[in-house]
Design a protein around this motif. Structure first.
Motif, mmCIF file in Angstrom:
data_model
loop_
_atom_site.group_PDB
_atom_site.id
_atom_site.type_symbol
_atom_site.label_atom_id
_atom_site.label_comp_id
_atom_site.label_asym_id
_atom_site.label_seq_id
_atom_site.Cartn_x
_atom_site.Cartn_y
_atom_site.Cartn_z
ATOM 1 N N VAL A 40 0.843 -1.198 0.000
ATOM 2 C CA VAL A 40 0.000 0.000 0.000
ATOM 3 C C VAL A 40 0.879 1.250 0.000
ATOM 4 O O VAL A 40 0.581 2.241 -0.680
ATOM 5 N N PHE A 41 1.975 1.204 0.726
ATOM 6 C CA PHE A 41 2.919 2.328 0.765
ATOM 7 C C PHE A 41 3.466 2.614 -0.624
ATOM 8 O O PHE A 41 3.518 3.766 -1.073
ATOM 9 N N ARG A 42 3.865 1.561 -1.337
ATOM 10 C CA ARG A 42 4.405 1.735 -2.688
ATOM 11 C C ARG A 42 3.316 2.250 -3.642
ATOM 12 O O ARG A 42 3.576 3.106 -4.496
ATOM 13 N N ASN A 43 2.100 1.752 -3.494
ATOM 14 C CA ASN A 43 0.984 2.269 -4.291
ATOM 15 C C ASN A 43 0.771 3.754 -4.006
ATOM 16 O O ASN A 43 0.539 4.552 -4.921
ATOM 17 N N ALA A 44 0.821 4.102 -2.727
ATOM 18 C CA ALA A 44 0.595 5.487 -2.328
ATOM 19 C C ALA A 44 1.654 6.419 -2.904
ATOM 20 O O ALA A 44 1.352 7.538 -3.328
ATOM 21 N N LEU A 45 2.904 5.961 -2.936
ATOM 22 C CA LEU A 45 3.968 6.787 -3.516
ATOM 23 C C LEU A 45 3.701 7.057 -4.993
ATOM 24 O O LEU A 45 3.915 8.173 -5.482
ATOM 25 N N VAL A 62 -0.824 5.642 5.841
ATOM 26 C CA VAL A 62 -0.554 4.310 5.288
ATOM 27 C C VAL A 62 0.013 3.395 6.361
ATOM 28 O O VAL A 62 -0.441 2.259 6.546
ATOM 29 N N LEU A 63 0.998 3.875 7.084
ATOM 30 C CA LEU A 63 1.685 3.047 8.073
ATOM 31 C C LEU A 63 0.762 2.604 9.206
ATOM 32 O O LEU A 63 0.964 1.532 9.790
ATOM 33 N N LEU A 64 -0.263 3.381 9.496
ATOM 34 C CA LEU A 64 -1.131 3.076 10.640
ATOM 35 C C LEU A 64 -2.555 2.687 10.244
ATOM 36 O O LEU A 64 -3.390 2.476 11.121
ATOM 37 N N HIS A 65 -2.840 2.529 8.943
ATOM 38 C CA HIS A 65 -4.239 2.335 8.551
ATOM 39 C C HIS A 65 -4.811 0.990 9.001
ATOM 40 O O HIS A 65 -6.020 0.839 9.130
ATOM 41 N N ALA A 131 -4.847 3.666 -2.758
ATOM 42 C CA ALA A 131 -3.679 2.805 -2.581
ATOM 43 C C ALA A 131 -4.043 1.483 -1.928
ATOM 44 O O ALA A 131 -3.536 0.416 -2.306
ATOM 45 N N ASP A 132 -4.928 1.544 -0.950
ATOM 46 C CA ASP A 132 -5.365 0.328 -0.255
ATOM 47 C C ASP A 132 -6.223 -0.545 -1.172
ATOM 48 O O ASP A 132 -6.080 -1.775 -1.186
ATOM 49 N N ARG A 133 -7.090 0.067 -1.953
ATOM 50 C CA ARG A 133 -7.973 -0.709 -2.834
ATOM 51 C C ARG A 133 -7.211 -1.325 -4.003
ATOM 52 O O ARG A 133 -7.626 -2.360 -4.527
#
Length: 217
Positions: A40-45, A62-65, A131-133
């Motif tokens: 998810v972190f990589r998607n978010a970037l 992202v880190l705490l979701h 990013a999560d989806r």
């Protein structure tokens, strides 16, 4: 044993990751583990590179979701993102974050969940949700779907009516029902232009898998 993922894997936010990773996950759910957080972190970037926004707020969200673990079969599932937002707020307060930035992270976490059904209002919240989806569709989404079905004790499909043509969908009993019940709907709800573009290819992979699966059964 050496950790499979460390703060160094979350560049350019290594310092933030070092403080938040100890709180990032709980329980033993392999579909919501540290590897999921990293994807998810990589998607978010990727999304943030195209959309802008506050990179630190997005990274913290992202880190705490998924910092609170609630099983998919739990009656509290719809409350998971609220519980995570509350826990994240406490963690960031202890680190001395200002109130308005804590609230921004909490909003992103609260609204990221499909089951919570709360509209994201900020750019960072929209990017986290996208990013999560992205991790719920495509081949990773297929793998996670069947992994979760195994944890819940579900069957692969209804042998008499796998396409649910003459019965209601039941994705707690049959893994393949989760595709029309949720996964195939996700690409229509992406919040950012960058996220939508990334989702298109993964949605195609999802539909191809389902077509091949149905052909084999």
């Amino acid at each position: 044993m050496t950790a499979l993922l460390t703060a160094a894997d979350f560049g350019p936010h290594e310092a933030l990751a070092a403080r938040l990773l100890p709180h990032a996950t709980e329980g033993d759910d392999g579909s919501h583990d540290l590897a999921h957080i990293h994807r998810v972190f990589r998607n978010a970037l990727k999304i943030q590179a195209g959309e802008g926004g506050d990179a630190e707020i997005l990274a913290a969200a992202v880190l705490l979701h998924d910092c609170v673990a609630v099983e998919k079969s739990s009656p509290l599932r719809s409350q998971a993102s609220r519980l995570a937002a509350e826990k994240a707020s406490g963690i960031l307060a202890e680190l001395g974050w200002p109130k308005e930035r804590i609230e921004a992270v909490a909003h992103a976490i609260l609204t990221h969940s499909f089951s919570a059904n709360i509209k994201p209002e900020t750019l960072e919240a929209k990017m986290l949700q996208d990013a999560d989806r992205l991790d719920a569709i495509g081949m990773v989404g297929v793998a996670r779907c069947f992994y979760i079905a195994g944890r819940m004790g579900s069957g692969l499909y209804h042998p008499g009516d796998p396409g649910a043509e003459n019965r209601p969908l039941d994705d707690r009993s049959f893994a393949i029902d989760h595709f029309p019940a949720k996964l195939l709907k996700l690409s229509d709800g992406f919040q950012t232009e960058t996220g939508r573009k990334l989702a298109e290819e993964r949605h195609e992979r999802l539909t191809l898998f389902l077509s091949l699966f149905r052909d084999e059964i």
